[in-house]
Design a protein around this motif. Structure first.
Motif, PDB file in Angstrom:
ATOM      1  N   CYS A  66      63.791  48.765  37.467  1.00 52.47           N
ATOM      2  CA  CYS A  66      63.206  49.846  38.252  1.00 52.47           C
ATOM      3  C   CYS A  66      62.520  50.795  37.279  1.00 52.47           C
ATOM      4  O   CYS A  66      61.339  51.097  37.430  1.00 52.47           O
ATOM      5  CB  CYS A  66      64.278  50.580  39.049  1.00 52.47           C
ATOM      6  N   ARG A 105      58.340  43.083  35.600  1.00 56.70           N
ATOM      7  CA  ARG A 105      58.178  44.539  35.701  1.00 56.70           C
ATOM      8  C   ARG A 105      58.538  45.011  34.298  1.00 56.70           C
ATOM      9  O   ARG A 105      59.672  45.412  34.033  1.00 56.70           O
ATOM     10  CB  ARG A 105      59.144  45.137  36.727  1.00 56.70           C
ATOM     11  N   LYS A 112      58.221  56.840  37.224  1.00 53.72           N
ATOM     12  CA  LYS A 112      58.839  56.698  38.542  1.00 53.72           C
ATOM     13  C   LYS A 112      58.370  57.758  39.527  1.00 53.72           C
ATOM     14  O   LYS A 112      58.395  58.941  39.220  1.00 53.72           O
ATOM     15  CB  LYS A 112      60.362  56.825  38.418  1.00 53.72           C
ATOM     16  N   HIS A 305      63.489  48.090  48.085  1.00 55.95           N
ATOM     17  CA  HIS A 305      63.228  49.526  48.265  1.00 55.95           C
ATOM     18  C   HIS A 305      63.399  50.044  49.684  1.00 55.95           C
ATOM     19  O   HIS A 305      63.524  51.245  49.880  1.00 55.95           O
ATOM     20  CB  HIS A 305      61.860  49.895  47.675  1.00 55.95           C
ATOM     21  N   ARG A 318      72.568  49.028  46.948  1.00 56.34           N
ATOM     22  CA  ARG A 318      71.942  48.147  47.938  1.00 56.34           C
ATOM     23  C   ARG A 318      72.891  46.982  48.162  1.00 56.34           C
ATOM     24  O   ARG A 318      73.621  46.606  47.242  1.00 56.34           O
ATOM     25  CB  ARG A 318      70.615  47.605  47.402  1.00 56.34           C
ATOM     26  N   GLU A 347      64.245  44.101  41.679  1.00 54.58           N
ATOM     27  CA  GLU A 347      64.701  44.921  40.556  1.00 54.58           C
ATOM     28  C   GLU A 347      65.969  44.284  39.994  1.00 54.58           C
ATOM     29  O   GLU A 347      66.972  44.142  40.710  1.00 54.58           O
ATOM     30  CB  GLU A 347      64.945  46.356  41.013  1.00 54.58           C
ATOM     31  N   ASP A 377      66.853  53.128  40.160  1.00 49.34           N
ATOM     32  CA  ASP A 377      67.404  52.409  41.318  1.00 49.34           C
ATOM     33  C   ASP A 377      68.412  51.337  40.911  1.00 49.34           C
ATOM     34  O   ASP A 377      68.351  50.806  39.805  1.00 49.34           O
ATOM     35  CB  ASP A 377      66.259  51.726  42.083  1.00 49.34           C
TER      36      ASP A 377
END
Ligand code: PEP
Ligand code: MN
Length: 396
Positions: A66, A105, A112, A305, A318, A347, A377
């Protein structure tokens, strides 16, 4: 201290309040003189690979942090992340028989967008929020949270180091087998930084963003008449736009036309992040409203997300069941319309963190998750990522 936002305040969201305008200008001038970080020809190669994904002949796997940290720019960490990406991509390729486009990523994911400007500490005091290593630092002190323009130069140098480690790895693997190139991506959030790294294309008119191969615009900065979208429209790279549950289909259609007027396959990916609870209603409606445009887009699922929750212990987390439920809703909407399932963005951590949990029941626990290290995150650990990727493979 003079706190100031440069140029773009009115028409760009999520820009830091830099500590000094003079320092910012000096840094931007220095960045404008720097060598490109990535080659335009490699960005074009990626567009060609993404075009295959738009046609259903390849699948995109985009994974990583993230919020990437500067301290991650070491050979050991970068190689471990690359191995994780390629291991998961190989598993997808084996399971589906399709080539997998491999995007990290990585090498620039240093900024961010945040939902709040400030963070309240346990003692009630207020600090500016952490905005990524390119802006400030997560330690909860006023000094660390100051937006320091010199961090943009450090972002450039850490991206450069990371890219050279990835490049050496790919070179070492080159040979008679199909190349498995590692592409780099990040959110194009800090517009002055991104603009300072725009370079001309040598073999045609126009320019490209030399900060990374694939650049995306986030859910919070994709306003049609704002600068982030104008920036994405101005560069030749393959670009992505995040699409949340409340996206207006007319806006999305306008974005598609603005960002890809010539309907070049592979140029535009829409990265859908609606959440498990809403994907089944919202995504089919969006696809139906875009029946003309949808076949020219790479449809990528970001099942992270839209599924962020606060645990019983107050941590952002999550659940893997929400993540797979969103993947299922995403895939079935595309399948029912005869559209290719283009890719998956996750992520991930390359170490066995415990930031995401298995099920909703585990959310209730008042006990803090023991291995929570993310600067932003919650990430899937390697085992969770493997299971989620296997779930996606079953949908293809
Ligand atoms: C992200 O990808 O880290 C992110 C902030 O996503 P979004 O813009 O979809 O919220
Ligand atoms: Mn995130």
């Amino acid at each position: 201290m003079t706190r100031t936002r440069l140029l773009l305040a009115a028409r760009a969201q999520q820009q830091p309040e830099w500590a000094s305008l003079d320092d910012l200008k000096r840094v931007l001038r220095a960045l404008e003189q720097k060598p490109r970080l990535v080659d335009a020809s490699v960005c074009a190669d990626l567009t060609a690979e993404l075009a295959r994904a738009a046609l259903g002949e390849a699948f995109v796997l985009q994974i990583g942090e993230c919020a990437e940290r500067f301290e991650d720019a070491t050979p050991a960490t970068v190689l471990a992340k690359a191995e994780q990406l390629h291991r998961l991509a190989d598993a997808l390729a084996d399971a589906t028989g399709m080539p997998v486009v491999r995007i990290g990523r990585i090498a620039g994911q240093y900024a961010k967008p945040r939902s709040s400007e400030t963070e309240t500490l346990a003692d009630g005091s207020l600090l500016p929020v952490y905005r990524g290593d390119a802006v400030n630092s997560p330690e909860p002190t006023p000094q660390s949270r100051t937006a320091d323009p010199d961090r943009l130069l450090r972002a450039y140098h850490h991206a450069e180091a990371t890219l050279s480690i990835l490049f050496e790895r790919d070179l070492g693997l080159a040979g008679p087998t199909a190349p498995k190139r590692t592409y780099a991506s990040h959110e194009a959030l800090l517009l002055e930084f991104e603009q300072a790294l725009v370079r001309p294309l040598l073999d045609s008119m126009g320019a490209y963003g030399s900060s990374g191969h694939f650049l995306w615009i986030g859910e919070r900065t994709r306003q049609l008449d704002h600068e982030h979208v104008a920036f994405a429209a101005s560069i030749a790279n393959p670009v992505g736009i995040k699409i949340g549950p409340d996206a207006d289909p007319d806006d999305v259609r306008a974005l598609v036309h603005l960002l890809n007027p010539r309907r070049q396959l592979g140029r535009l990916s829409l990265i859908v992040r609606m959440g498990a609870a809403r994907i089944e209603r919202r995504f089919p409606a969006l696809l139906d409203a875009l029946s003309h445009e949808a076949p020219g887009v790479v449809w990528i699922c970001d099942p992270m997300h839209g599924n962020t929750r606060v645990s019983g212990a107050g941590q952002k987390t999550r659940t893997v069941t929400d993540i797979t439920a969103e993947i299922e809703g995403f895939a079935s909407a595309l399948r029912h319309r005869g559209l290719p399932i283009g890719g998956l963005m996750l992520e991930t951590a390359h170490t066995p963190v415990t930031e995401c949990v298995a099920t909703r029941e585990e959310l209730e626990s008042p006990v803090p998750l023991p291995g929570y290290e993310s600067a932003c995150d919650p990430r899937l650990n390697p085992e969770q990522a493997k299971a989620v990727v296997a779930f996606m493979a079953d949908q293809l």
